[in-house]
Design an enzyme around this catalytic site. Sequence first.
Site, mmCIF file in Angstrom:
data_model
loop_
_atom_site.group_PDB
_atom_site.id
_atom_site.type_symbol
_atom_site.label_atom_id
_atom_site.label_comp_id
_atom_site.label_asym_id
_atom_site.label_seq_id
_atom_site.Cartn_x
_atom_site.Cartn_y
_atom_site.Cartn_z
ATOM 1 N N ASN A 1 0.871 -1.166 0.000
ATOM 2 C CA ASN A 1 0.000 0.000 0.000
ATOM 3 C C ASN A 1 0.915 1.225 0.000
ATOM 4 O O ASN A 1 1.462 1.603 1.028
ATOM 5 C CB ASN A 1 -0.880 -0.040 1.257
ATOM 6 N N HIS B 1 -17.504 1.963 7.795
ATOM 7 C CA HIS B 1 -16.049 1.906 7.986
ATOM 8 C C HIS B 1 -15.640 3.243 8.599
ATOM 9 O O HIS B 1 -15.608 4.274 7.938
ATOM 10 C CB HIS B 1 -15.339 1.682 6.645
ATOM 11 N N LEU B 2 -15.349 3.221 9.904
ATOM 12 C CA LEU B 2 -15.057 4.458 10.623
ATOM 13 C C LEU B 2 -13.621 4.435 11.119
ATOM 14 O O LEU B 2 -13.305 3.802 12.138
ATOM 15 C CB LEU B 2 -16.035 4.608 11.810
ATOM 16 N N ARG C 1 -11.711 15.772 7.643
ATOM 17 C CA ARG C 1 -12.498 16.144 6.452
ATOM 18 C C ARG C 1 -13.924 16.545 6.845
ATOM 19 O O ARG C 1 -14.506 15.941 7.741
ATOM 20 C CB ARG C 1 -12.571 14.986 5.454
ATOM 21 N N GLY D 1 -10.963 1.689 12.869
ATOM 22 C CA GLY D 1 -10.481 1.986 14.231
ATOM 23 C C GLY D 1 -11.574 2.457 15.177
ATOM 24 O O GLY D 1 -11.658 2.011 16.329
ATOM 25 N N GLY E 1 -15.068 2.319 14.507
ATOM 26 C CA GLY E 1 -16.179 1.358 14.469
ATOM 27 C C GLY E 1 -15.893 0.119 15.298
ATOM 28 O O GLY E 1 -16.777 -0.440 15.952
ATOM 29 N N ASN F 1 -13.672 -0.032 17.874
ATOM 30 C CA ASN F 1 -13.258 0.208 19.264
ATOM 31 C C ASN F 1 -14.101 1.170 20.080
ATOM 32 O O ASN F 1 -13.978 1.186 21.309
ATOM 33 C CB ASN F 1 -11.812 0.728 19.279
#
Length: 407
Positions: free
Chosen positions: A7, A208-209, A241, A331, A333, A335
């Site tokens: 990546n 997806h948070l 953002r 991360g 979502g 935790n």
Amino acid sequence: MKVLVLNCGSSSIKYQFIDTTLQIALAKGMVERIGMSSAVLTHQPYDKEKIKIVGEILDHTIAIEYVIAVLLSPNHGVIKDKKEIDAVGHRVVHGGETFSGSVLITDQVMKALKDNIELAPLHNPPNIKGIQASKSHLPSTPQVGVFDTSFHIKMPPHAYLYGIPYELYKKYKIRRYGFHGTSHRYVSERAAKILGKPIEDLRIITAHLGNGCSMAAVKGGHSVDTTMGFTPLEGLIMGTRSGDMDPSVILYIMAKEGLSLSEANTLMNKHSGLIGISGESSDMREIEEAVGEGNKKAKYAFDVFTYRIKKYVGAYSAAMGGLDALVFTGGIGENSIMVRNNVCADMDFLGIKLDDSANNNVQGETLISASDSKVKILRIPTNEELVIALDTEEIVRGQLEPKSAAV
Ligand code: ADP
């Protein structure tokens, strides 16, 4: 098969070396500060100590040379010969309208990737550099591209068209694309497996948070809508953002504050969202801590963040004609007890009812809905690297239809 997953960002490369049969990462790590004399490579083999190497890593070609060298290292490595790298899987951010699935990287594909640079000027160039560097070190190893956008590319026109003149879509490809596709695909497929139902029969919302945040409406295994759009700026409030807003706001601020295009871009992408509203932090852990200390602006940031997710749960339930499962990942979502709790509060009317005790004690993949909740709520840790590795294996074995044709 053993797949090196890369990546590549502009100054960093994250990697995992994955055994697809065991479905584990034999080693993972990251090269940071590429282009500087004090670049750092952090390497973690699965069964040995983590190590750090500091050196002059001036470009992506040298960075990947380091990665291969550390995988081969007698003390910290996991292979004895380069040939043990069966394939390389690359995360590519933007596939534009060209790629509706993962592809074997050929010269023709490289050209198409370059043609898409305009759509993702920050992300695609380092992805391309990574592919070129990896090809130079491993010339006879198959390279596969896996796109963040491809899971969403079959969204219907009513979901991807903006309310602007249609000619602008045709001329500049201005439309909604969506991102985080590998994660939405992975967690929706896992959810179907956990629930023991065919994905074709399910209506799932995936949230997806992470630092970047997006949601997807996944109906019958396909993304039919998603919150990010032409760029990752649209949709949810994120760490830095803004997410959705009246486009006139930015024109107004530009006029009032005399901002250039690039300053306006920085304002919306880097100084907005959680950090912008709270003035404290872009990190949800710190926001939650500040909320606990009675910080009013941190509370606004938290509430705007969760309220927008809740609105999209409503919107996507309507878009899919109902809802069977709601999945939290990333991360935050995975935790944040508080975020999941706030999003699901007062949603019984939609059949969403959280089990507080399960929500407070999550571990791995966990069902966190109450037994009488019509909608199943799940916490599923995402694993984008595994998806890239498995897609790469399928492409290399010729089991996955190459989908590079225009859609
Ligand atoms: P990225 O999108 O860069 O991969 P992650 O998915 O790791 O990022 O998510 C980072 C976010 O997860 C940060 O906002 C961080 O505060 C949040 N996070 C991590 N652990 C917790 C936690 N225990 N409680 C609340 N938020 C958390």
